[in-house]
Structure formats: C-alpha cells, structure tokens
Write a protein that holds these residues in place. Structure first.
Motif, PDB file in Angstrom:
ATOM      1  N   CYS A 197       0.821  -1.209   0.000  1.00  0.00           N
ATOM      2  CA  CYS A 197       0.000   0.000   0.000  1.00  0.00           C
ATOM      3  C   CYS A 197       0.861   1.267   0.000  1.00  0.00           C
ATOM      4  CB  CYS A 197      -0.927  -0.007   1.207  1.00  0.00           C
ATOM      5  SG  CYS A 197      -0.046  -0.113   2.782  1.00  0.00           S
ATOM      6  N   SER A 198       0.192   2.401  -0.002  1.00  0.00           N
ATOM      7  CA  SER A 198       0.859   3.696   0.031  1.00  0.00           C
ATOM      8  C   SER A 198       1.773   3.815   1.250  1.00  0.00           C
ATOM      9  CB  SER A 198      -0.198   4.802   0.077  1.00  0.00           C
ATOM     10  OG  SER A 198       0.381   6.049   0.422  1.00  0.00           O
ATOM     11  N   PRO A 199       2.967   4.414   1.077  1.00  0.00           N
ATOM     12  CA  PRO A 199       3.865   4.625   2.212  1.00  0.00           C
ATOM     13  C   PRO A 199       3.522   5.853   3.047  1.00  0.00           C
ATOM     14  CG  PRO A 199       4.916   5.418   0.235  1.00  0.00           C
ATOM     15  CD  PRO A 199       3.596   4.814  -0.195  1.00  0.00           C
ATOM     16  N   VAL A 200       2.499   6.598   2.657  1.00  0.00           N
ATOM     17  CA  VAL A 200       2.043   7.742   3.452  1.00  0.00           C
ATOM     18  C   VAL A 200       0.841   7.277   4.270  1.00  0.00           C
ATOM     19  CG1 VAL A 200       1.225  10.119   3.440  1.00  0.00           C
ATOM     20  CG2 VAL A 200       2.856   9.353   1.703  1.00  0.00           C
ATOM     21  N   ARG A 201       0.936   7.400   5.600  1.00  0.00           N
ATOM     22  CA  ARG A 201      -0.086   6.865   6.494  1.00  0.00           C
ATOM     23  C   ARG A 201      -0.777   7.958   7.293  1.00  0.00           C
ATOM     24  NH1 ARG A 201      -0.334   1.131   7.245  1.00  0.00           N
ATOM     25  NH2 ARG A 201       1.197   0.180   5.844  1.00  0.00           N
ATOM     26  N   ASN A 202      -2.035   7.720   7.584  1.00  0.00           N
ATOM     27  CA  ASN A 202      -2.804   8.573   8.484  1.00  0.00           C
ATOM     28  C   ASN A 202      -2.235   8.385   9.893  1.00  0.00           C
ATOM     29  OD1 ASN A 202      -4.848   9.424  10.376  1.00  0.00           O
ATOM     30  ND2 ASN A 202      -6.359   9.318   8.749  1.00  0.00           N
ATOM     31  N   GLY A 203      -1.762   9.459  10.514  1.00  0.00           N
ATOM     32  CA  GLY A 203      -1.154   9.357  11.831  1.00  0.00           C
ATOM     33  C   GLY A 203      -2.145   9.027  12.931  1.00  0.00           C
ATOM     34  N   ASP A 204      -3.428   9.221  12.686  1.00  0.00           N
ATOM     35  CA  ASP A 204      -4.447   8.922  13.699  1.00  0.00           C
ATOM     36  C   ASP A 204      -4.854   7.455  13.695  1.00  0.00           C
ATOM     37  OD1 ASP A 204      -4.620  11.703  14.399  1.00  0.00           O
ATOM     38  OD2 ASP A 204      -5.838  12.004  12.600  1.00  0.00           O
ATOM     39  N   THR A 205      -4.745   6.805  12.525  1.00  0.00           N
ATOM     40  CA  THR A 205      -5.231   5.428  12.392  1.00  0.00           C
ATOM     41  C   THR A 205      -4.207   4.456  11.828  1.00  0.00           C
ATOM     42  OG1 THR A 205      -6.069   5.823  10.152  1.00  0.00           O
ATOM     43  CG2 THR A 205      -7.560   6.316  11.993  1.00  0.00           C
ATOM     44  N   LEU A 206      -3.135   4.948  11.238  1.00  0.00           N
ATOM     45  CA  LEU A 206      -2.109   4.193  10.523  1.00  0.00           C
ATOM     46  C   LEU A 206      -2.636   3.604   9.209  1.00  0.00           C
ATOM     47  CD1 LEU A 206       0.906   3.751  11.013  1.00  0.00           C
ATOM     48  CD2 LEU A 206       0.394   1.463  11.836  1.00  0.00           C
ATOM     49  N   GLN A 207      -3.806   4.018   8.782  1.00  0.00           N
ATOM     50  CA  GLN A 207      -4.308   3.552   7.497  1.00  0.00           C
ATOM     51  C   GLN A 207      -3.554   4.248   6.362  1.00  0.00           C
ATOM     52  OE1 GLN A 207      -8.464   4.643   8.096  1.00  0.00           O
ATOM     53  NE2 GLN A 207      -9.044   2.473   8.177  1.00  0.00           N
ATOM     54  N   PRO A 208      -3.297   3.534   5.266  1.00  0.00           N
ATOM     55  CA  PRO A 208      -2.592   4.158   4.135  1.00  0.00           C
ATOM     56  C   PRO A 208      -3.440   5.216   3.449  1.00  0.00           C
ATOM     57  CG  PRO A 208      -3.345   1.945   3.566  1.00  0.00           C
ATOM     58  CD  PRO A 208      -3.597   2.110   5.031  1.00  0.00           C
ATOM     59  N   ILE A 209      -2.788   6.299   3.057  1.00  0.00           N
ATOM     60  CA  ILE A 209      -3.451   7.381   2.324  1.00  0.00           C
ATOM     61  C   ILE A 209      -3.104   7.218   0.846  1.00  0.00           C
ATOM     62  CG2 ILE A 209      -3.609   9.881   1.994  1.00  0.00           C
ATOM     63  CD1 ILE A 209      -2.687  10.200   4.917  1.00  0.00           C
ATOM     64  N   PRO A 210      -4.076   6.996  -0.038  1.00  0.00           N
ATOM     65  CA  PRO A 210      -3.777   6.867  -1.466  1.00  0.00           C
ATOM     66  C   PRO A 210      -2.971   8.060  -1.969  1.00  0.00           C
ATOM     67  CG  PRO A 210      -6.060   6.255  -1.043  1.00  0.00           C
ATOM     68  CD  PRO A 210      -5.528   6.846   0.240  1.00  0.00           C
TER      69      PRO A 210
END
Length: 257
Positions: A118-131
């Motif tokens: 997945c994307s290497p940029v992650r949401n810092g609140d959830t750790l979910q990948p950001i497209p």
C-alpha cells in the motif's frame, strides 16, 4: 483495497508488441501515481482482447479526476496501438489487504515495510494508508519518487529480515541511520509532502540493537540530540519516540520489546 479487471479491445489490426508496450506504459503511469499497487502486472490475451487484474487503494482509484498528466498521455497513446479505452470490471474487495484512509488526518507519517504493497504515506491517527493520488503531486506531476524510495526501503528491510548475508549490515545502516542516503531522500520527501498538504508529516526511523531497555529509553533523537522525545504512551502501539522538531518517530529497539 480493491481488485479490478481492465479489458483492452482492439478496434483494428495491431501487434502483440505494440499492444504490450502501450498497455504496460499505462499501467506504469497508474503505478507512478499510486492508482494501482504492486510491481508486476500479468497481461493476458484472450478472445481478441487484452486483460489485466489490478489491485487498487480504493474502488474509484482509476477515476479520471485522479489521473496524472502521464496517465492522460498514456491513455491517448492507446489509439496509436489500435486499442480502445479500457473497460473496467470490478471484481471485489481484497480480503488480505488494508483499508485506505478516507479521513483528513491531524498528522501523517512516511512508513512502510517489505510486506506492505500500500501507500507509504499513512494517516497518523489510524495508521491507514493514504492513497497517493489523494495528495498533491510530489514531483513532476506524480508520485514516482516516493514509490521509488518505498521500493528501496523495502529491499533493505527484506535483506535485514533475512539476516543471511553481510548485506544485512549495510541494509540496517540505511534503515536506522539519519546520515544514510535512504533517510535523506525519504526525509526530504516527507518535507515536500508536509509543505504541499499543510499537515504535519513525520518519518519513521527503524530501530534495532541497543544494549538494554534502560539505555534505549534514554537515547536522544539521533538527528538533533533532543532527550525529551520519549512518549508516555506509544503512538498507535508502535512508536515510542517522537521529535516534533525533526519530524521523526521511532520505536524502542525491537530487540528489547
């Protein structure tokens, strides 16, 4: 993440070579913009059309509004290869991958590992990948540079996890040192993303080794020497250190957890 099948139909006589070059060019443009994930794409020819199955961050990843200039150019080049615009067939949600972030984060981080596509940029609140295509283009109209950095990081991670050759030590140096080329490029990309998104963006610095848990907790930020970057509670159950000045997060050595 989601799986879709693209079908390319010929509208006139063409050749396998011309179709292969054009279709692969489009897939690489999609990949460089973060619209499709992975490195290899199996393109099959059957019943007069070319078919390929792709993994995407979201169901709508191939929407025109997300296309980079290079994707638009690659789509136009299909005509020269006597191919119609691709038809999409949605297959379904991939059960073995993560769900992409759909919320605007209060902070974000650059984080990957050799097991992540997945994307290497992650949401810092959830750790979910950001497209990546949800972000402004980082350089030259798309996100090729950060995808290339991710590929290099994952290669080093796989070498150090295998722990079977002397290359392990060189790979670890790239992953853990703030003076490595890998850190420098990734940290600069992090800064570029923060500048474009106006969202605080951190870099994950991998950590193994160290003498013991006590000395680990006392270690300062390796970039600026900040001794107060140890957190009371780990962020996302993973990151025990955060330096707001250097925009770095890190972990207590995996050897002592």
């Amino acid at each position: 993440m989601h799986v879709v099948e693209l079908r390319f139909e010929c509208f006139d006589n063409t050749t396998i070579t011309a179709a292969e070059k054009t279709i692969n060019g489009l897939l690489e443009a999609y990949r460089a913009n973060g619209q499709v994930l992975g490195r290899e794409f199996a393109v099959a020819f059957k019943d007069g059309e070319f078919r390929v199955r792709l993994l995407m961050p979201e169901k709508s990843s191939l929407a025109k509004r997300f296309n980079s200039p290079w994707v638009e150019r690659a789509l136009c080049e299909l005509t020269d290869a006597k191919l119609l615009a691709p038809r999409e067939k949605y297959i379904g949600q991939d059960i073995n991958s993560e769900v992409s972030s759909s919320e605007t984060p209060s902070w974000q981080l650059v984080y990957t590992s050799y097991v992540h596509m997945c994307s290497p940029v992650r949401n810092g609140d959830t750790l979910q990948p950001i497209p990546l295509y949800q972000l402004p283009a980082t350089y030259n109209g798309d996100h090729k540079r950060i995808i290339r950095w991710q590929t290099e990081w994952q290669a080093c991670d796989e070498l150090q996890m295998a722990a079977a050759t002397k290359a392990e030590f060189a790979a670890l140096e790239e992953l853990t040192s703030t003076s490595s080329d890998l850190f420098r490029r990734g940290w600069d990309l992090r800064g570029r993303i923060e500048y474009l998104t106006k969202i605080p963006t951190y870099y994950y610095l991998y950590r193994v080794g160290g003498d013991n848990l006590t000395s680990e907790k006392a270690r300062p930020c390796p970039r600026c020497g900040n001794k107060d970057w140890l957190l009371d509670e780990a962020l996302l159950d993973m990151f025990h250190f955060r330096c707001d000045k250097c925009r770095i997060v890190s972990n207590i050595s995996w050897d002592h957890l």
